[in-house]
Write a protein that holds these residues in place. Structure first.
Motif, PDB file in Angstrom:
ATOM      1  N   TRP A  77       0.830  -1.201   0.000  1.00  0.00           N
ATOM      2  CA  TRP A  77       0.000   0.000   0.000  1.00  0.00           C
ATOM      3  C   TRP A  77       0.869   1.258   0.000  1.00  0.00           C
ATOM      4  CZ3 TRP A  77       1.020   2.956   4.302  1.00  0.00           C
ATOM      5  CH2 TRP A  77       1.535   2.284   5.437  1.00  0.00           C
ATOM      6  N   SER A  79       0.475   5.678   0.890  1.00  0.00           N
ATOM      7  CA  SER A  79      -0.401   6.592   1.625  1.00  0.00           C
ATOM      8  C   SER A  79       0.148   8.008   1.613  1.00  0.00           C
ATOM      9  CB  SER A  79      -0.555   6.106   3.069  1.00  0.00           C
ATOM     10  OG  SER A  79      -1.273   7.044   3.847  1.00  0.00           O
ATOM     11  N   ALA A  94      -5.381  10.108   6.672  1.00  0.00           N
ATOM     12  CA  ALA A  94      -4.649   9.502   5.569  1.00  0.00           C
ATOM     13  C   ALA A  94      -5.540   8.984   4.457  1.00  0.00           C
ATOM     14  CB  ALA A  94      -3.785   8.358   6.101  1.00  0.00           C
ATOM     15  N   VAL A  96      -5.194   6.115   1.643  1.00  0.00           N
ATOM     16  CA  VAL A  96      -4.386   4.912   1.422  1.00  0.00           C
ATOM     17  C   VAL A  96      -4.853   4.222   0.151  1.00  0.00           C
ATOM     18  CG1 VAL A  96      -3.626   2.702   2.357  1.00  0.00           C
ATOM     19  CG2 VAL A  96      -4.029   4.637   3.903  1.00  0.00           C
TER      20      VAL A  96
END
Length: 397
Positions: A77, A79, A94, A96
């Protein structure tokens, strides 16, 4: 002694090889996504080979962003976040991006209240038009953000960016690596001027981690082995008595003092890092402190050479000492694995341990040769004990 040194060295070599994430080929001057002309600014972020394209409309406090980065491993991932209340991860709001279980890229919002609580939730400000895409391992997050009034008035926001290794089927993020680039992935963003400013080279927590690592590497990883080598290989030589004893005690007491300082900084770091635990490293550190404290008491409990309990004291003292030797070297490598310093530091420590191991091996050979020669002139066995009192016979040097 030689076998213990080589066991520790082999263990350390297992940690020597590290993997590096592939770097992104593009920069702000060579974007590769449709609609780049919509963004007025682009910033090469200072860590994790990441990029931020953005435009800011001051009339309605709307920030449009396109964040580009590669995850730390396949299936990971990326972010980008705004932190309205601080400069680091905790409190960050955040966005993501990752591939969900169905396959396509998706964008989720996370409120990072603590390291132990990173959950999907609405953010403290409005976000819309979230999209994500991937091309050749590079993930891109697109979104529009309503900048809070107090931040809009300042014209500057605290930004945090990050990459991680994986996401489970429930959308739970696997923690990101704790390397310096990850820990320093934060800064401020000038909404009007398009400048990203890092918060400073190395933050205070990273400095404390480095101090903790240096203190423990010097104490448990270097001074304690040297002290053991002095005691084992200088004591049998009559000409080295009593100098070997004072050298041994000075080395071990100094190592203990430095080790306690390192242990104390470790406790402080642990109290400041809620939700982040390195269980094995911590448990070995506690064991080392306990065993080393026991060795210090051995100085005050040491029977005289002709005392009937001196033989058992020797067994206890030597056994605890060798346990500290092995655990200390193992924990230094575990600490290096956590800190992820530049390769030269890990290589330097491996060289130091290899040199000490080589010295121990050479001295072991010399000692055995001297013992075998002496045994040809004496009927006494090599156990080196005089009437069961644990006194090794000296060699004339």
């Amino acid at each position: 002694m030689a076998s213990l040194s080589f066991t520790a060295l082999i263990f350390g070599l297992c940690f020597w090889v590290s993997l590096t994430s592939p770097a992104l080929s593009q920069t702000c001057s060579s974007p590769k996504f449709t609609g780049n002309d919509l963004y007025a600014h682009c910033v090469d972020l200072p860590t994790l080979t990441s990029y931020l394209h953005f435009s800011y409309n001051s009339s309605n406090s709307t920030l449009s962003i396109a964040f580009l980065a590669s995850p730390s491993s396949s299936g990971g991932w990326v972010s980008w976040a705004i932190n309205p209340t601080g400069t680091g991860m905790f409190g960050a709001q955040a966005l993501v991006g990752y591939k969900d279980s169905a396959g396509p890229m998706t964008v989720k919002t996370y409120n990072v209240s603590s390291a132990a609580s990173v959950v999907q939730s609405k953010l403290a400000f409005d976000v819309w038009d979230e999209q994500a895409e991937e091309d050749n391992g590079v993930m891109r997050i697109f979104a529009k953000i309503k900048v809070p009034a107090d931040l809009a008035a300042k014209g500057v926001v605290n930004q945090v960016w990050q990459v991680g290794p994986s996401v489970d089927s429930k959308g739970v993020l696997t923690p990101h690596p704790m390397q310096s680039p990850n820990l320093n992935a934060k800064g401020t963003l000038d909404l009007k001027g398009g400048q990203s400013v890092a918060t400073g080279g190395v933050d205070s927590k990273t400095k404390k981690r480095n101090i903790h690592g240096v203190l423990n590497a010097v104490s448990w990883g270097v001074l304690f082995p040297i002290g053991i080598i002095i005691a084992r290989y200088l004591r049998p030589f009559q000409s080295a008595d009593p100098a070997w004893f004072y050298l041994h005690v000075s080395c071990q007491v100094s190592a203990y003092a430095i080790g306690v300082a390192g242990w104390g900084t470790g406790l402080k770091l642990g109290s400041e890092s809620k939700g982040i635990q390195w269980t094995a490293h911590r448990n070995i550190g506690i064991s080392l402190f306990s065993l080393a404290t026991l060795q210090i008491f051995a100085l005050f409990l040491r029977p005289k050479k002709d005392h009937k309990y001196r033989f058992y004291w020797n067994i206890y003292h030597h056994g605890v000492g060798y346990a500290i030797l092995v655990l200390g070297i193992v924990n230094v490598f575990k600490g290096l694995d956590i800190l992820h310093p530049e390769q030269k530091w890990k290589s330097t420590y491996i060289i130091v341990i290899a040199v000490l191991g080589g010295i121990a091996l050479l001295m072991e050979i010399i000692t055995w040769i001297a013992v075998l020669r002496r045994s040809q002139k004496s009927t006494k066995p090599y156990d080196g004990y005089n009437n069961g009192q644990g006194r090794q016979q000296p060699f004339n040097a």
